[in-house]
Every structure is written in C-alpha cells, then in structure tokens.
Design a protein around this motif. Structure first.
Motif, PDB file in Angstrom:
ATOM      1  N   LYS A  22      10.866  16.366  26.215  1.00  0.00           N
ATOM      2  CA  LYS A  22      10.437  14.972  26.351  1.00  0.00           C
ATOM      3  C   LYS A  22       9.954  14.365  25.040  1.00  0.00           C
ATOM      4  CE  LYS A  22       9.074  15.614  31.185  1.00  0.00           C
ATOM      5  NZ  LYS A  22       7.968  15.499  32.168  1.00  0.00           N
ATOM      6  N   GLY A  23      10.183  15.078  23.936  1.00  0.00           N
ATOM      7  CA  GLY A  23       9.751  14.546  22.656  1.00  0.00           C
ATOM      8  C   GLY A  23       9.291  15.641  21.712  1.00  0.00           C
ATOM      9  N   ALA A  24       8.555  15.233  20.701  1.00  0.00           N
ATOM     10  CA  ALA A  24       8.150  16.145  19.634  1.00  0.00           C
ATOM     11  C   ALA A  24       6.819  16.811  19.939  1.00  0.00           C
ATOM     12  CB  ALA A  24       8.060  15.390  18.317  1.00  0.00           C
ATOM     13  N   ILE A  25       6.735  18.054  19.537  1.00  0.00           N
ATOM     14  CA  ILE A  25       5.486  18.813  19.590  1.00  0.00           C
ATOM     15  C   ILE A  25       5.088  19.097  18.148  1.00  0.00           C
ATOM     16  CG2 ILE A  25       4.398  20.956  20.357  1.00  0.00           C
ATOM     17  CD1 ILE A  25       6.814  21.090  22.427  1.00  0.00           C
ATOM     18  N   LEU A  26       3.895  18.662  17.759  1.00  0.00           N
ATOM     19  CA  LEU A  26       3.395  18.938  16.416  1.00  0.00           C
ATOM     20  C   LEU A  26       2.468  20.143  16.453  1.00  0.00           C
ATOM     21  CD1 LEU A  26       2.545  15.396  14.973  1.00  0.00           C
ATOM     22  CD2 LEU A  26       4.632  16.746  14.640  1.00  0.00           C
ATOM     23  N   ILE A  27       2.509  20.921  15.409  1.00  0.00           N
ATOM     24  CA  ILE A  27       1.560  22.027  15.231  1.00  0.00           C
ATOM     25  C   ILE A  27       0.629  21.606  14.109  1.00  0.00           C
ATOM     26  CG2 ILE A  27       1.281  24.463  14.672  1.00  0.00           C
ATOM     27  CD1 ILE A  27       4.156  24.856  15.782  1.00  0.00           C
ATOM     28  N   ASP A  28      -0.583  21.190  14.496  1.00  0.00           N
ATOM     29  CA  ASP A  28      -1.590  20.553  13.645  1.00  0.00           C
ATOM     30  C   ASP A  28      -1.171  19.121  13.318  1.00  0.00           C
ATOM     31  OD1 ASP A  28      -3.285  22.760  13.725  1.00  0.00           O
ATOM     32  OD2 ASP A  28      -2.409  23.652  11.928  1.00  0.00           O
ATOM     33  N   SER A  29      -2.090  18.375  12.665  1.00  0.00           N
ATOM     34  CA  SER A  29      -1.792  16.960  12.417  1.00  0.00           C
ATOM     35  C   SER A  29      -2.234  16.496  11.041  1.00  0.00           C
ATOM     36  CB  SER A  29      -2.473  16.090  13.491  1.00  0.00           C
ATOM     37  OG  SER A  29      -3.886  16.185  13.402  1.00  0.00           O
ATOM     38  N   ILE A 132       5.154  24.758  26.752  1.00  0.00           N
ATOM     39  CA  ILE A 132       4.642  23.421  26.491  1.00  0.00           C
ATOM     40  C   ILE A 132       5.827  22.472  26.388  1.00  0.00           C
ATOM     41  CG2 ILE A 132       3.401  21.949  24.850  1.00  0.00           C
ATOM     42  CD1 ILE A 132       1.779  24.436  24.038  1.00  0.00           C
ATOM     43  N   ALA A 133       5.830  21.452  27.218  1.00  0.00           N
ATOM     44  CA  ALA A 133       6.913  20.461  27.234  1.00  0.00           C
ATOM     45  C   ALA A 133       8.284  21.123  27.360  1.00  0.00           C
ATOM     46  CB  ALA A 133       6.845  19.582  25.982  1.00  0.00           C
ATOM     47  N   GLY A 134       8.360  22.156  28.180  1.00  0.00           N
ATOM     48  CA  GLY A 134       9.622  22.837  28.425  1.00  0.00           C
ATOM     49  C   GLY A 134      10.044  23.817  27.352  1.00  0.00           C
ATOM     50  N   VAL A 135       9.172  24.040  26.364  1.00  0.00           N
ATOM     51  CA  VAL A 135       9.508  24.942  25.255  1.00  0.00           C
ATOM     52  C   VAL A 135       8.623  26.188  25.331  1.00  0.00           C
ATOM     53  CG1 VAL A 135       9.634  25.215  22.744  1.00  0.00           C
ATOM     54  CG2 VAL A 135      10.134  22.987  23.799  1.00  0.00           C
ATOM     55  N   PRO A 136       9.200  27.383  25.256  1.00  0.00           N
ATOM     56  CA  PRO A 136       8.381  28.601  25.251  1.00  0.00           C
ATOM     57  C   PRO A 136       7.794  28.877  23.871  1.00  0.00           C
ATOM     58  CG  PRO A 136      10.709  29.177  25.202  1.00  0.00           C
ATOM     59  CD  PRO A 136      10.650  27.680  25.327  1.00  0.00           C
ATOM     60  N   PHE A 137       6.512  29.194  23.864  1.00  0.00           N
ATOM     61  CA  PHE A 137       5.806  29.566  22.632  1.00  0.00           C
ATOM     62  C   PHE A 137       5.122  30.909  22.848  1.00  0.00           C
ATOM     63  CE2 PHE A 137       5.967  24.960  22.385  1.00  0.00           C
ATOM     64  CZ  PHE A 137       6.183  24.702  21.037  1.00  0.00           C
TER      65      PHE A 137
END
Length: 306
Positions: A22-29, A132-137
């Motif tokens: 559904k979009g972007a996942i950021l790791i830190d900002s 998270i948001a369909g992505v495995p981590f």
C-alpha cells in the motif's frame, strides 16, 4: 534501489526504503524537517505514499523527521522497539538521561539531542519475524549503541542501524557513542557471523559484506578498552579519566552537547569493562574512583583480560 523492493535514501543518516503493498515503508526518518521534506520529495517522485515508519532506535537523528512526515501522511503507522518507543513519544528523555537525570539546560535542547515528539503505534518484537504492510521483516536485537536498538532485515538486506559505523565515519568519531560497550561488541559479533546479501548502516555506505567494517569497529572498541585500562592504572574519577582519554585520542570538547555524549560513551565503556571485572571502583572522600583491576590474568591467545 538495491533490488526491486528494497533501497535507501543516502545521507548523514541513511533512511531505508521498502515498497509495500500500500505504499512505502521507511526505516528511520532522519534528523529534522529539512531531511523529511527531501524524503517526501523522493517518495512523491516514485509515486509512493508513506504507509509506515520502522524506528531502529530513539536517537534524535533517526526519528526527527517523523513529525513532518506524519503530518503529510497521518494514516502512516509507526513501529519502534520497547523503551525506545518511550523516548520517541517523550523526546525530552534523551537530554534528561544525557544530563544524568537532571533538568537539561538550553544547550542540551538542540535538534541533535531533542527531536519533535512522535506517536508510536506498534511495538516491535525483541527479535523474530513480523509483517508490516504485507511485507515480511526480520527484527534483529542489536543493543549497545542504544538500549534496545533493532536491526531490520528485508529481502536479505540488513539495515544495521548504528550497530556499526562505516569506516570513514568511524575514523572521525574516535570515541563512538554507546551506552554499553559489552553489548555493542556482542551485537557486532552477531553481525560478523551473519551472511546477508547486503548491509546498510545508519552512517556509511551500503556494502554486500559488512565483515571488514564490522571487524574494524570491534577492533576500535577493544583498543579503547585497552586505553582506558592503561590510564586507569592511576585511580581517577570518571571525569578526570575522560579528560585524559580525550587527550590520548586527540579529542577537544568545546560544548555541552559533545561533553555529555562523550561522558555517556565513556561510562558505557566503563560498564563494559566492569561486567568483565577488568575495572573496579570505590568511594573515597565523596569521590567515585575507578581503577584497573590488576588481579586479572592476561589471556595470551586473545590479548584480553578475564
């Protein structure tokens, strides 16, 4: 991009990027609003709305962009490790702990130590798998630089946070920030044993193998251990010993922020040495005195004292 789904925005602090369903996942900002505006521009350029931010740890330069980004995408979800989450929600805790629990003066309330507050919607597991948001981590426990720092792995790419520094950055720091040198080295040894396809540190370049950089980090921490033991052949207070170590490492402290960061790091090394019984302390005339433990036997194989 590193592969079709995983990449990062390089900078003083690297910000990870994963494209979810559904979009972007950021790791830190990143550090601040200026950094966050660049991140938004980058996400707009690839037509990806922000759907989540995964925080590796709660230092201002890693979550300072949250406030702006969440203002742009209020539906985005924020994930953080326990304890780190508390500091992200109440950032004043960072200058408070750096100031030994006392009210921090104005000089300790700059953007490098005091980020805007951010909500946290979900706690990360201490270690293991999460979607998270369909992505495995996969979450890696990498404490030492911060109490519950997390490494984030996606598609066999490891975002290692500040568990290690890139080689050029390492040479500049001389006395890296940490809260527990023992845990820092243990986390580095965990990374050294890993075999991911790629590694992105919080500060430094992407590499397909982190072994050289991680080994240099371990060597530096052990060198600092030895320097501290050597200078503590003469019993000293923490601040006296810190001043002498800075002289040896050619560090000049010129402001309050640098002082509290170096003091915390130095205490982190002392804690590591204390856990190995390589230093001892006592109280004399209202002074907390530290010295090398001369009763330990040298291990000739590794050059470490037990």
């Amino acid at each position: 991009m590193i592969n079709e789904r995983v990449g990062y925005f390089p900078g003083h602090v690297n910000v990870g990027l994963v494209i979810g369903e559904k979009g972007a996942i950021l790791i830190d900002s990143g550090l601040d609003t200026q950094t966050a505006k660049k991140l938004k521009k980058g996400l707009d350029a690839i037509a990806q709305p922000l759907c989540a931010i995964i925080q590796t740890h709660a230092h201002a330069d890693h979550f300072g962009g949250n406030s702006y980004l969440l203002g742009c995408w209020p539906e985005a979800q924020v994930y953080a490790p326990p304890l780190e989450e508390a500091i992200i929600r109440y950032p004043i805790l960072e200058p408070i702990y750096l100031n030994m629990g006392a009210e921090p003066p104005a000089d300790l309330r700059n953007k490098f130590l005091l980020a805007p507050s951010s909500r946290v919607d979900h706690l990360l597991p201490p270690e293991g798998d999460i979607e998270i948001a369909g992505v495995p981590f996969t979450i890696l426990s990498l404490p030492g630089h911060s109490w519950q720092q997390a490494g984030i792995v996606c598609d066999d790419i490891c975002f290692a946070a500040d568990s290690y520094l890139g080689e050029e950055i390492l040479e500049k720091h001389k006395l890296p920030f940490l809260v527990d040198a023992h845990e820092t080295i243990a986390s580095l040894e965990k990374l050294l044993a890993s075999r991911y396809k790629g590694y992105v540190p919080g500060h430094g370049p992407f590499t397909t193998s982190s072994q050289e950089a991680v080994s240099k980090n371990i060597d530096l921490h052990r060198k600092i251990y030895r320097e501290i033991e050597d200078l503590l052949r003469e019993e000293s207070t923490l601040e006296e010993a810190l001043a002498r170590l800075c002289e040896r490492l050619h560090i000049t402290i010129e402001n309050a922020s640098s002082f509290v960061l170096f003091r915390t790091a130095f205490m982190g090394y002392l804690v590591g040495l204390l856990r190995q019984e390589r230093v001892v302390y006592r109280f004399v005339q209202n002074r907390w005195l530290w010295r090398k433990n001369e009763n330990l036997v040298q291990d000739g194989a590794e050059g470490e004292e037990r």
